[in-house]
Design a protein around this motif. Structure first.
Motif: not given
Lengths: 229, 253, 218
Positions: C99, C103-104, C106-111, C153
């Motif tokens: 989780q 979270l990270t 999704k914040f980075l917008g990864l596919e 990241r």
């Protein structure tokens, strides 16, 4: 790589808080029982006269919520202070304003759920009539919970890192919540009792104004408080 | 004395205050001059307030305390307004001058506010029979006072100077914003419950003495803030110096 | 994006906490693609410096530039480019490893965040405990989770504060491999560690701190 928008990021923060609340529901249960105990104490302190209790029930309900909010707001940021998780979010990067929106909604939703749980208790202890105007009652509860959370989120971010944090949060928050308490109690009263002069609308407007003002001010101030500048 | 005279003195005091801010050369003696003026005005206020002014119609001699009570509350509000102005200024552009001024204004404001509220309570007891009341002004002032006590507590509990300045600025803004909201909500609540509002003094001599009292307190407000600001600045400068370019030679054991 | 010459440029930076100067009048540079070994006793300012570079904190005086960007004024542009693994792990204790990483992601917008997360957890040997709350993790596992976050990241400047601290020999070897892999991708690594020989093998330059100042290593 498409980063989420401001509201998208806020939604992620909100979901994260809900996830944490769900995983640590023992804490939530403890806060619920604390509030129940508070309401019970009020009825003992005020005496068994059911007419008086019914008349002052809105006050007891909101005071109970206010005390519980100190606990829940404190918890909300203790979670962020552990491991410096809030700094981690900011560095991801996540915009501090998105964090503010997410946390305000998270805190408000938690208080709102708590308030709904307390309603049947209020019926049992104070003999209030929930059937008179239930939709307005729910609206008042929601607006009041947002009103507690907006300044509460900023203040708990500050006090989470300050000394004497347990005292600092209520000391800072309560004076500012005086008008909210007044408006919420009055508005609640007019959903539970007859409203011959139709005052409910005015109190709802005052509540909404309070919420909007503190959401805006908090939106501007939270980034300054979340980041070490 | 006429109602105009205090306004003339007010103009002088404001000129001295502006001079103090704008012209560094006058700073050493501007506050002393204003302080001396304030002392003289205070002594004459005792005369004007206790003897010269006629007794008020409803409140008789008890009403005389209003000549100091009201100015104290006005000064508190003025000080808190200065504080929140500094708070906004600090958040827009960090400056230790602004932070020191905010700290002094808050402390002096709490002093005037606390004394003012106590005086109001003393006045209320013989007049209304109660120590406390649901008057919008009283509630607003008390809420502000509590909020600013919290502000001072926050400052004293935060050791890091930058954090102290930023956090207290945020707290100041949140607290001050509540002032109009508290005012309106209490006034509204009162109008719905048909609570009597306080009678106001409109007789010319009373207005004159009230203004005289206000200008007197303004002198003291100015002096207190100037002196407190100097203390704040000297505390800051002690901690603010950058370390030397080369490390000091450590003593060899 | 134009290539920058310097990964790090510290111009007379100082950092104060309360009454204490954690860093005093520090100046140094690091060229892009090169790695820096940061040494010094506990309390010498290593962690403070790493936090300044990561933009978790800002200098009280002086200017710090990372990848050519001003650390305070251009922080939004800078943050995606820097990653920090430090004593504070930035995790949510009550959420699971999966989780936290999701979270990270999704914040980075990864596919396809789920597959990225699973891949990283597998690589760091945490897949078996993916759904356990971080609160139950050992110190070594937390460190590996923090590394996983850093790898996700993919920063241009990687800051590692005592990364070997809680690891066993196998873990240390894996960490060295990861550092070399990052460097192979052109990332500048700033490595703060007490293991000086190990650190010197992995880096090209060294900065030794004492009392918050740059001194020659003894």
């Amino acid at each position: 790589m498409k980063r989420p928008s401001l509201l998208g990021a806020a939604w992620l923060v909100l979901k994260k808080d809900w996830q944490i609340e769900w995983r640590t529901r023992a804490r939530l249960t403890a806060i619920i029982f604390f509030s129940l105990a508070t309401l019970l104490l009020f009825s003992f302190a005020m005496g068994p006269d059911i007419v008086t209790l019914r008349a002052h029930a809105p006050g007891y309900l909101w005071l109970g919520l206010l005390f519980a909010s100190v606990l829940s707001l404190g918890e909300s940021f203790r979670v962020e202070a552990e491991n410096q998780a809030l700094t981690g979010l900011v560095l991801t990067p996540v915009e501090p304003r998105a964090i503010f929106i997410g946390k305000v909604l998270g805190n408000a939703s938690l208080l709102f759920v708590l308030s709904l749980v307390l309603l049947p208790v209020a019926v049992a202890l104070y003999d209030v009539d929930l059937g008179r105007d239930p939709l307005s009652l729910v609206l008042v509860l929601f607006l009041g919970c947002v009103g507690i959370s907006a300044p509460g989120t900023v203040y708990s971010a500050i006090s989470a890192n300050a000394r004497a944090r347990d005292v600092m949060l209520p000391l800072l928050l309560f004076p500012v919540l005086v008008p909210l308490l007044l408006a919420a109690v009055s508005a609640t009263k007019f959903t539970l009792q007859p409203d011959p002069q139709e005052q409910l609308g005015s109190w709802l407007k005052l509540l909404t104004a309070f919420d909007l003002i503190y959401l805006s001010v908090g939106f501007l101030l939270f980034p300054k408080v979340a980041e070490e500048d | 004395m006429t109602p105009i005279l205090p306004l003339v003195v007010l103009a002088l005091v404001v000129a001295a205050m502006l001079g103090h801010v704008a012209v560094p050369a006058v700073r050493p003696w501007a506050w002393k001059a204003v302080g001396a003026l304030g002392a003289v005005m205070l002594v004459s206020l005792w005369y004007f307030g206790l003897y010269w002014a006629p007794p008020e119609q409803f409140m008789s001699d008890v009403g005389r305390i209003l000549y100091v009570h009201v100015p104290h509350v006005w000064m508190a509000l003025l000080a808190f307004t200065l504080n929140v102005g500094c708070a906004v200024a600090y958040l827009m552009k960090k400056s230790w001058v602004t932070d020191a001024l905010a700290e002094s204004a808050a402390e002096v404001g709490v002093y005037f506010g606390a004394v003012g509220v106590m005086m109001g309570s003393i006045w209320a007891r013989p007049t209304w029979g109660v120590w406390w009341d649901w008057d919008p002004r009283l509630i607003s002032t008390t809420v502000m006072l509590l909020a600013y006590v919290g502000y001072l507590a926050l400052r004293s509990f935060t050791e890091d100077p930058e954090r102290r300045a930023t956090w207290s600025a945020a707290a100041a803004i949140l607290s001050y914003v509540s002032l109009p909201i508290v005012w309106f909500s209490v006034r509204w609540w009162n109008s719905l419950h048909q609570v009597q509002s306080n009678p106001s003094t409109v007789d010319k001599p009373m207005v004159a003495v009230l203004r005289w009292g206000a200008v007197t307190m303004l002198c003291f407000l100015f002096v207190f803030i100037v002196k407190r600001y100097e203390i704040a600045r000297s505390r800051q400068t002690a901690a603010m110096e950058l370390p030397p370019l080369e490390a000091p030679r450590a003593e060899v054991a | 994006m134009a290539t920058v010459a310097l990964a790090l440029e510290a111009l007379d930076i100082s950092k104060r906490f309360g009454a204490r100067w954690a860093l005093s009048r520090l100046s140094f540079t690091l060229e892009a693609g090169r790695s820096l070994l940061l040494t010094g006793h506990n309390g010498s300012g290593k962690t403070t410096l790493l936090r300044l570079i990561a933009t978790a904190s800002f200098p009280t005086a002086g200017v710090l530039k990372v990848m050519g960007l001003h650390s305070q004024n251009e922080r939004e542009a800078l943050r995606p480019l820097v990653g920090l693994v430090s004593h504070a792990s930035f995790h949510y204790e009550d959420l699971s490893a999966a989780q936290n990483l999701t979270l990270t992601a999704k914040f980075l917008g990864l596919e396809q965040p789920a597959s990225v997360v699973t891949g990283l957890l597998d690589r760091m040997g945490l897949l078996a405990r993916a759904d356990s709350p971080v609160r139950q993790f050992s110190a070594g596992m937390r460190k590996r989770l923090a590394i996983a976050r850093l790898l996700m990241r993919a920063p241009k400047v990687a800051l590692l504060d005592e990364p070997f601290g809680e690891l066993d020999p196998a873990g240390i070897a894996q960490m060295e491999g990861l550092i070399q892999e990052l460097q192979g991708q052109g990332t500048s690594v700033v490595l703060a560690t007490h293991l000086v020989e190990q650190g010197q093998r992995l880096t090209q330059e060294r900065l030794h701190l004492e009392g918050g100042r740059k001194v020659a290593p003894t």
